[in-house]
Enzyme design. Structure first.
Site, PDB file in Angstrom:
ATOM      1  N   ARG A   1       0.808   5.819  -8.167  1.00  0.00           N
ATOM      2  CA  ARG A   1       2.198   6.164  -7.861  1.00  0.00           C
ATOM      3  C   ARG A   1       2.996   6.522  -9.105  1.00  0.00           C
ATOM      4  NH1 ARG A   1       3.063   1.828  -3.009  1.00  0.00           N
ATOM      5  NH2 ARG A   1       2.606   3.300  -1.340  1.00  0.00           N
TER       6      ARG A   1
ATOM      7  N   LYS B   1      -5.378  -2.238  14.806  1.00  0.00           N
ATOM      8  CA  LYS B   1      -4.712  -2.628  16.050  1.00  0.00           C
ATOM      9  C   LYS B   1      -4.081  -1.442  16.765  1.00  0.00           C
ATOM     10  CE  LYS B   1      -2.225  -5.733  14.043  1.00  0.00           C
ATOM     11  NZ  LYS B   1      -1.100  -6.614  13.809  1.00  0.00           N
TER      12      LYS B   1
ATOM     13  N   GLY C   1      -2.072   4.242   5.192  1.00  0.00           N
ATOM     14  CA  GLY C   1      -2.399   3.626   3.902  1.00  0.00           C
ATOM     15  C   GLY C   1      -3.882   3.359   3.729  1.00  0.00           C
TER      16      GLY C   1
ATOM     17  N   GLY D   1       3.417   3.785   5.754  1.00  0.00           N
ATOM     18  CA  GLY D   1       4.384   3.559   6.829  1.00  0.00           C
ATOM     19  C   GLY D   1       5.256   4.768   7.107  1.00  0.00           C
TER      20      GLY D   1
HETATM   21  P1  ADP Z   1      -4.046   2.881   8.322  1.00  0.00           P
HETATM   22  O1  ADP Z   1      -3.477   2.014   7.224  1.00  0.00           O
HETATM   23  O2  ADP Z   1      -4.792   4.067   7.792  1.00  0.00           O
HETATM   24  O3  ADP Z   1      -3.000   3.248   9.337  1.00  0.00           O
HETATM   25  P2  ADP Z   1      -4.968   0.552   9.758  1.00  0.00           P
HETATM   26  O4  ADP Z   1      -4.119  -0.308   8.907  1.00  0.00           O
HETATM   27  O5  ADP Z   1      -4.591   0.717  11.166  1.00  0.00           O
HETATM   28  O6  ADP Z   1      -5.158   2.001   9.098  1.00  0.00           O
HETATM   29  O7  ADP Z   1      -6.449  -0.021   9.807  1.00  0.00           O
HETATM   30  C1  ADP Z   1      -7.250  -0.252   8.687  1.00  0.00           C
HETATM   31  C2  ADP Z   1      -8.123  -1.467   8.897  1.00  0.00           C
HETATM   32  O8  ADP Z   1      -8.814  -1.416  10.127  1.00  0.00           O
HETATM   33  C3  ADP Z   1      -9.175  -1.600   7.832  1.00  0.00           C
HETATM   34  O9  ADP Z   1      -8.880  -2.716   7.035  1.00  0.00           O
HETATM   35  C4  ADP Z   1     -10.473  -1.786   8.605  1.00  0.00           C
HETATM   36  O10 ADP Z   1     -11.312  -2.802   8.078  1.00  0.00           O
HETATM   37  C5  ADP Z   1      -9.984  -2.170   9.986  1.00  0.00           C
HETATM   38  N1  ADP Z   1     -10.981  -1.868  11.017  1.00  0.00           N
HETATM   39  C6  ADP Z   1     -11.598  -0.713  11.277  1.00  0.00           C
HETATM   40  N2  ADP Z   1     -12.506  -0.840  12.255  1.00  0.00           N
HETATM   41  C7  ADP Z   1     -12.476  -2.140  12.661  1.00  0.00           C
HETATM   42  C8  ADP Z   1     -13.177  -2.909  13.637  1.00  0.00           C
HETATM   43  N3  ADP Z   1     -14.118  -2.344  14.397  1.00  0.00           N
HETATM   44  N4  ADP Z   1     -12.851  -4.210  13.760  1.00  0.00           N
HETATM   45  C9  ADP Z   1     -11.911  -4.772  12.975  1.00  0.00           C
HETATM   46  N5  ADP Z   1     -11.215  -4.098  12.029  1.00  0.00           N
HETATM   47  C10 ADP Z   1     -11.478  -2.806  11.871  1.00  0.00           C
HETATM   48 MG    MG Z   2      -2.941  -0.082   7.161  1.00  0.00          MG
END
Ligand code: ADP
Ligand code: MG
Length: 390
Positions: free
Chosen positions: A35, A201, A344, A367
């Site tokens: 950053r 989630k 992220g 975010g």
């Molecule tokens: P982003 O930050 O790109 O929006 P998220 O925060 O929603 O993504 O999700 C990232 C997390 O999801 C990672 O830490 C990863 O380990 C977890 N993840 C991916 N697949 C699974 C799974 N099958 N079960 C549990 N966690 C998962």
């Molecule tokens: Mg995330």
């Protein structure tokens, strides 16, 4: 079109530039300088155009006096000193005569970094409630305001929205690049248009799904998210991550967008077994998408004209559960698909898996980008003046 940093003359002017210098710090050491490095282009532009540059940023969360010590921008100041080819000063105060004196004695081409704007959150949350008198006070220190803190643009705080209300303003290079590139992918009329989502989630992503599903041709779902949808379709997903509160939402979504939503047909379990979705047992935990799913997803992605990726396909932090995510990136790269990476952890996965230079755009604002993809305006950018129509 928003006004950009190039729309003003700066010689002799005091300019506040709001950057996102919210870097991870462990035991006083910065563990990732991305950053800081990305902020240099706009800061250097101001230096090269003879401005007196006042840099502001938040760092971490500051809720108590104790939090202040851990979240000082001083380590960031040392890096700016190292990377900027000019005199750089640091104000320990976010308000008061010391800060005002330092601003007054600043010369052209010099830089003053102000301490963490969130120090003003103790005790009265003046920064994060966009307090009017604080906003006016900060604006009173300068002649022009530049907002280059894309990662903070989903928040209406005194140091972005507040200052912008009271000064001529524009976006910096980072913000300009983010909004131009994201808008390009969202708005161009090319098809098939595919969204591939994963991550942890479904509850975090519902607003994004609701906005994108109307416009895309396909929504491919992997990651932890897919198990809520699979459960809603009647499969036993064992002990995989499920968001039971959103089963009903998922059922409706599947019903309304039957033709668009594509779910995994096989998965890799936590004990590293490949299983068809219909063979999952009570004790199974799905950790990655399986080979047949990779093939199925790749067939759609390879013929897509534009793709938005939000969320990794598996627990990419642990080998071998990075495989699904890696194969999907490989497919997008090899087929030169116009790809936007948002989120992220998604951006982190692209970089750690070695695809950091392979896509149309890797958005840096976790975010902020999620809110933008969900169709919400970003207050930090909305507030910036529009260019006059010709
Ligand atoms: P982003 O930050 O790109 O929006 P998220 O925060 O929603 O993504 O999700 C990232 C997390 O999801 C990672 O830490 C990863 O380990 C977890 N993840 C991916 N697949 C699974 C799974 N099958 N079960 C549990 N966690 C998962
Ligand atoms: Mg995330």
């Amino acid at each position: 079109m928003k006004k950009t940093i190039k729309d003003y003359e700066y010689t002799g002017k005091k300019v506040i530039i709001r950057c996102d210098l919210n870097v991870p710090i462990k035991d006083g050491h910065i563990t990732d300088e991305t950053r800081i490095k990305e902020s240099l282009e706009s800061i250097n532009y101001l230096i090269n155009h003879n401005a007196k540059v006042i840099v502001m940023s938040h760092l971490g969360k500051v809720k108590t006096e104790e939090d202040k010590k851990e979240n000082t921008l001083y380590p960031v100041y040392l890096k700016l000193k190292k990377y900027l080819n000019t005199k750089v000063y640091f104000s320990k105060e976010t308000k008061g005569s010391l800060l005002e004196d330092m601003v007054d004695s600043l010369k052209e081409k010099e830089v003053l970094l102000v301490e963490n704007t969130r120090y003003e959150d103790v005790p009265n949350k003046l920064e994060s409630t966009c307090d009017e008198s604080l906003s006016k006070y900060w604006a009173g220190l300068a002649d022009i305001f530049i907002d280059d803190a894309y990662g903070a643009s989903h928040r209406a705080h005194a140091s972005n929205v507040g200052i912008a209300k009271y000064l001529p303003n524009a976006v910096g290079f980072l913000v300009e690049k983010e909004i131009t590139k994201i808008d390009n992918v969202l708005k161009e009329n090319t098809h098939p248009y595919t969204v591939i989502m994963g991550g942890k989630k479904i509850s975090d992503k519902i607003i994004v799904i609701d906005n994108l599903i109307k416009k895309c041709d396909y929504l491919l779902v992997g990651g932890g998210m897919c198990f809520t949808l699979l459960k809603a379709s009647g499969y036993n997903v064992g002990m995989s991550i499920v968001d039971d509160e959103n089963i009903k939402y998922s059922k409706n979504l599947l019903k309304n967008y039957e033709d668009k939503i594509i779910l995994p047909i096989d998965i890799v379990t936590k004990d590293n077994k490949i299983k068809d979705i219909s063979d999952m047992q009570d004790e199974d935990i799905g950790y990655d998408i399986g080979p047949k799913t990779i093939e199925k997803f790749s067939a759609i992605l390879s013929k897509s004209k534009r793709v938005i990726v939000n969320g990794p396909m598996g627990v990419f932090e642990e080998k071998p559960f990075d495989n699904g995510t890696k194969e999907i990136y490989k497919c997008l790269k090899e087929n030169k698909v116009k790809t936007l990476i948002g989120g992220g952890d998604s951006a982190a996965s692209v970089n750690t898996l070695g695809f950091g230079n392979d896509f149309y755009h890797i958005s840096t604002g976790g975010g902020a980008t999620l809110e933008y993809l969900s169709g919400k305006p970003l207050p930090g950018i909305e507030i910036i003046d529009n260019k006059r129509e010709k």
